[in-house]
Enzyme design. Structure first.
Site, PDB file in Angstrom:
ATOM      1  N   LYS A 155       0.902  -1.110   0.117  1.00 43.71           N
ATOM      2  CA  LYS A 155      -0.015   0.106   0.066  1.00 43.71           C
ATOM      3  C   LYS A 155       0.707   1.231  -0.018  1.00 43.71           C
ATOM      4  O   LYS A 155       2.150   1.323   0.194  1.00 43.71           O
ATOM      5  CB  LYS A 155      -1.066  -0.030   1.282  1.00 43.71           C
ATOM      6  CG  LYS A 155      -0.319  -0.183   2.454  1.00 43.71           C
ATOM      7  CD  LYS A 155      -0.190   1.279   3.380  1.00 43.71           C
ATOM      8  CE  LYS A 155       0.678   2.222   3.362  1.00 43.71           C
ATOM      9  NZ  LYS A 155       1.542   2.421   4.318  1.00 43.71           N
ATOM     10  N   HIS A 185      -1.193  -3.946   6.089  1.00 45.74           N
ATOM     11  CA  HIS A 185      -0.590  -5.006   7.254  1.00 45.74           C
ATOM     12  C   HIS A 185      -1.389  -4.786   8.206  1.00 45.74           C
ATOM     13  O   HIS A 185      -1.376  -5.797   9.350  1.00 45.74           O
ATOM     14  CB  HIS A 185       0.998  -4.824   7.531  1.00 45.74           C
ATOM     15  CG  HIS A 185       1.287  -3.547   8.201  1.00 45.74           C
ATOM     16  ND1 HIS A 185       1.452  -2.323   7.833  1.00 45.74           N
ATOM     17  CD2 HIS A 185       1.462  -3.509   9.738  1.00 45.74           C
ATOM     18  CE1 HIS A 185       1.665  -1.460   8.859  1.00 45.74           C
ATOM     19  NE2 HIS A 185       1.820  -2.158   9.871  1.00 45.74           N
ATOM     20  N   LYS A 189      -2.720  -7.688  11.694  1.00 41.50           N
ATOM     21  CA  LYS A 189      -2.179  -7.554  13.437  1.00 41.50           C
ATOM     22  C   LYS A 189      -3.294  -8.638  14.063  1.00 41.50           C
ATOM     23  O   LYS A 189      -4.347  -8.413  13.730  1.00 41.50           O
ATOM     24  CB  LYS A 189      -2.548  -6.060  13.893  1.00 41.50           C
ATOM     25  CG  LYS A 189      -1.439  -5.115  13.379  1.00 41.50           C
ATOM     26  CD  LYS A 189      -1.579  -3.814  13.849  1.00 41.50           C
ATOM     27  CE  LYS A 189      -0.571  -2.901  13.126  1.00 41.50           C
ATOM     28  NZ  LYS A 189       0.675  -2.721  13.621  1.00 41.50           N
ATOM     29  N   ASP A 242      -0.952   7.479   3.418  1.00 42.24           N
ATOM     30  CA  ASP A 242       0.110   6.641   4.160  1.00 42.24           C
ATOM     31  C   ASP A 242      -0.735   5.699   4.852  1.00 42.24           C
ATOM     32  O   ASP A 242      -0.649   4.524   5.246  1.00 42.24           O
ATOM     33  CB  ASP A 242       1.218   7.198   4.941  1.00 42.24           C
ATOM     34  CG  ASP A 242       2.104   6.197   5.400  1.00 42.24           C
ATOM     35  OD1 ASP A 242       2.464   5.157   4.603  1.00 42.24           O
ATOM     36  OD2 ASP A 242       2.727   6.681   6.306  1.00 42.24           O
ATOM     37  N   HIS A 247      -4.843   1.875   6.407  1.00 40.31           N
ATOM     38  CA  HIS A 247      -4.816   0.890   7.434  1.00 40.31           C
ATOM     39  C   HIS A 247      -5.973   1.425   8.114  1.00 40.31           C
ATOM     40  O   HIS A 247      -6.904   0.796   8.992  1.00 40.31           O
ATOM     41  CB  HIS A 247      -3.791   1.317   8.375  1.00 40.31           C
ATOM     42  CG  HIS A 247      -2.164   0.962   7.896  1.00 40.31           C
ATOM     43  ND1 HIS A 247      -2.126   0.111   7.013  1.00 40.31           N
ATOM     44  CD2 HIS A 247      -1.223   1.613   8.117  1.00 40.31           C
ATOM     45  CE1 HIS A 247      -0.924  -0.126   6.759  1.00 40.31           C
ATOM     46  NE2 HIS A 247      -0.373   1.028   7.065  1.00 40.31           N
ATOM     47  N   LYS A 333       2.537  11.978  12.836  1.00 41.94           N
ATOM     48  CA  LYS A 333       4.285  11.425  13.070  1.00 41.94           C
ATOM     49  C   LYS A 333       4.521  12.776  14.090  1.00 41.94           C
ATOM     50  O   LYS A 333       4.158  13.721  14.172  1.00 41.94           O
ATOM     51  CB  LYS A 333       5.006  11.923  11.953  1.00 41.94           C
ATOM     52  CG  LYS A 333       4.532  10.820  10.817  1.00 41.94           C
ATOM     53  CD  LYS A 333       4.941   9.343  10.855  1.00 41.94           C
ATOM     54  CE  LYS A 333       4.570   8.516   9.751  1.00 41.94           C
ATOM     55  NZ  LYS A 333       4.325   7.118  10.100  1.00 41.94           N
TER      56      LYS A 333
HETATM   57  C1  BG6 Z   1       3.008   1.954   7.715  1.00 41.18           C
HETATM   58  C2  BG6 Z   1       3.267   3.295   7.281  1.00 41.18           C
HETATM   59  O1  BG6 Z   1       2.394   1.281   6.740  1.00 41.18           O
HETATM   60  O2  BG6 Z   1       2.610   1.794   8.933  1.00 41.18           O
HETATM   61  C3  BG6 Z   1       4.180   4.041   8.369  1.00 41.18           C
HETATM   62  O3  BG6 Z   1       3.975   3.386   5.877  1.00 41.18           O
HETATM   63  C4  BG6 Z   1       3.757   3.578   9.762  1.00 41.18           C
HETATM   64  O4  BG6 Z   1       4.259   5.435   8.189  1.00 41.18           O
HETATM   65  C5  BG6 Z   1       3.441   2.289   9.803  1.00 41.18           C
HETATM   66  O5  BG6 Z   1       4.509   4.110  10.621  1.00 41.18           O
HETATM   67  C6  BG6 Z   1       2.616   1.730  11.162  1.00 41.18           C
HETATM   68  O6  BG6 Z   1       2.829   0.459  11.424  1.00 41.18           O
HETATM   69  P1  BG6 Z   1       2.970  -0.318  12.695  1.00 41.18           P
HETATM   70  O7  BG6 Z   1       2.650  -1.718  12.453  1.00 41.18           O
HETATM   71  O8  BG6 Z   1       4.236   0.244  13.400  1.00 41.18           O
HETATM   72  O9  BG6 Z   1       1.752   0.277  13.530  1.00 41.18           O
END
Ligand code: BG6
Length: 491
Positions: A155, A185, A189, A242, A247, A333
């Site tokens: 993604k 992803h 989880k 992003d 997500h 961020k």
């Molecule tokens: C990623 C983003 O897909 O997910 C990142 O590109 C982000 O910017 C990350 O930090 C967060 O994933 P997780 O699994 O660490 O919560």
């Protein structure tokens, strides 16, 4: 009785040996998650036999790729790396620079397949930004690597509706839909899958899972992380593409969908897609875009950049279950804390018999909270009587921590779980073309007319206007009461 872990591993793993072509092999995601994830999957015995071919724009040789992989495992794998496991893994690695072209890649895959001996399958992982996805697909086609293969697409899938549609149609010229795995992803989880178990494995919660009982929902994923070496990618992408259209919306789908008829790809995706179809287009007036102070002076960032490093928004799902229930989403961020929570606020009682000053309602509504960390947690908060004379009410909670099960070590990291599923051809936890295109469609008003970015100090919770966005409610984070330590004496 002992559990035969090796047998379990083989039962849930792919039947055939796997040749993994990892495009973007030297990038951030590959070093942080994919190489450590593959290392764990093979050392834990989930994959019977394998070879991994790294591909990227870097003109390095295989020894340099092995060294980079070793360094990535040391830095990012939380697991023990024995010399013998590393030696086996290192031997399985090969590398082809993108500039060497399709023929060189084809030869590398053939070498890998010959060394595996028996019949094998190919899995192509395209860990590349959206604008590089098509050239990676063309490289695979040119190398003749489509047969017996599956492809995992990272993604964000496209950057808007038109590019996602184009990517889908070009992909279909090369791969059948059955071969395509669009990864998000967050769906891999453990805690995300637990939302399904919690909602549909129990009779208790589903009856209250609707507008009659739920006041509002928050999906809040603040990160303390900055951009590291990713500013080139991020500057083009921003927090909405992003994290949100990907997500956060996918998690919203699990949270809001109707009960699927089976735990299978079509029924699950059908229900998620129905939620996405019922989402109303995002109104830019319901969005706060932010950028942390100092972002514009980072390397690779335009000094006048308008990219958002923070976003908070209100979404609505206009269907029978959710009409009138706002969903507030936030991520960014360099914020004050790293958290990933879903917080469900229940309606308050219509009338109170408790005397003034009893404390009822004083600490907000009852909440059900999911922490989406790898070692996930859940909490249900409610008012109860404070022990002693009189009638004072305090906010109490029932909490569950996965650590209580003693099985935290069994958790597969999200990418590991999803890579394994793709190798087995299981689409259940992957997203669909239709779902993704619909999410881009509801995003059109925001993408066409984004509100200006507002600066926020690093270490804060975002621009001040986030409070107006949720009023008369309040953001659940930072928590007023911390999670209970499930293991207070450290035993
Ligand atoms: C990623 C983003 O897909 O997910 C990142 O590109 C982000 O910017 C990350 O930090 C967060 O994933 P997780 O699994 O660490 O919560």
């Amino acid at each position: 009785m002992g559990v035969d872990l090796a047998k379990i591993a083989l039962d849930v793993g792919p039947k055939f040996p796997q040749v993994v072509v990892l495009v973007g092999a030297t990038g951030d995601l590959s070093r942080r998650k994919l190489l450590p994830g593959l290392f764990h999957l093979v050392t834990a015995g989930f994959i019977p036999a394998w070879r991994i071919i790294g591909v990227s724009l870097d003109n390095i040789d295989v020894e340099a790729f092995r060294a980079l992989t070793r360094a990535a495992l040391t830095e990012f794998s939380g697991r023990k790396i024995t010399d013998s496991a590393w030696a086996t893994f290192s031997d399985s690695l090969d590398y082809v620079p993108m500039s060497a072209g399709g023929d060189a890649l084809k030869q590398a895959v053939e070498r890998a397949e010959t060394s595996l001996g028996s019949e094998s399958r190919r899995i192509h992982y395209l860990s590349v930004p959206p604008n590089a996805a098509l050239s990676a697909v063309h490289l695979l086609a040119e190398a003749g690597l489509i047969e017996r293969s599956r492809v995992i697409m990272e993604k964000p899938f496209g950057t808007d509706l038109a590019s996602a549609r184009q990517l889908n149609s070009r992909l279909h010229e090369v791969f059948d839909e059955e071969q395509i795995f669009r990864i998000d992803h967050f769906l891999g989880k453990e805690a995300a899958q637990n939302i399904l178990a919690f909602r549909f494995g129990n009779g208790l919660f589903e009856p209250i899972w609707n507008r009659n009982f739920i006041d509002h929902v928050q999906i809040d994923v603040p990160e303390t992380l900055g951009l590291g070496k990713r500013s080139g990618f991020y500057e083009q992408t921003g927090a909405f593409r992003d994290m949100v259209v990907t997500h956060l919306f996918q998690i919203l789908g699990f949270m809001a969908m109707e009960p699927p008829t089976a735990l299978e790809p079509s029924p699950i995706n059908e229900e998620k897609n129905k939620v996405f179809r019922s989402m109303t287009p995002i109104d830019p007036r319901d969005v706060v875009r932010g950028q942390y102070v100092g972002y514009r002076s980072e390397e690779g960032v335009d000094p006048e950049s308008d990219t958002e490093t923070f976003i908070a928004l209100k979404c609505t799902i206009d269907n029978w279950r959710w009409a009138g229930v706002p969903f507030f989403l936030r991520t960014g961020k360099r914020l004050a804390e790293g958290q990933r929570i879903i917080s469900i606020a229940f309606r308050e009682p219509p009338k109170s018999m408790f005397p003034l000053g009893s404390g009822v309602g004083a600490q907000g509504p009852d909440h059900l909270t999911f922490d989406l960390a790898d070692a996930s947690k859940m909490s249900l908060s409610f008012y109860g009587k404070r022990p002693g004379p009189g009638m004072r009410l305090d906010k109490l909670s029932l909490q569950f921590a996965m650590r209580d099960t003693g099985l935290v070590g069994e958790v597969l990291e999200a990418y590991e779980r999803l890579i394994l599923d793709a190798m087995r051809g299981d689409h259940t936890l992957f997203t669909t073309a239709e779902g993704i295109e619909r999410l881009w469609q509801v995003s059109i008003p925001l993408l066409e007319n984004p509100p200006p970015v507002r600066l926020y100090p690093t270490g804060s919770w975002g621009p001040k206007s986030i409070h107006q966005l949720v009023a008369p409610h309040a953001w659940r984070l930072p928590f007023e009461r911390a999670w209970r330590d499930p293991n207070p004496d450290g035993s």
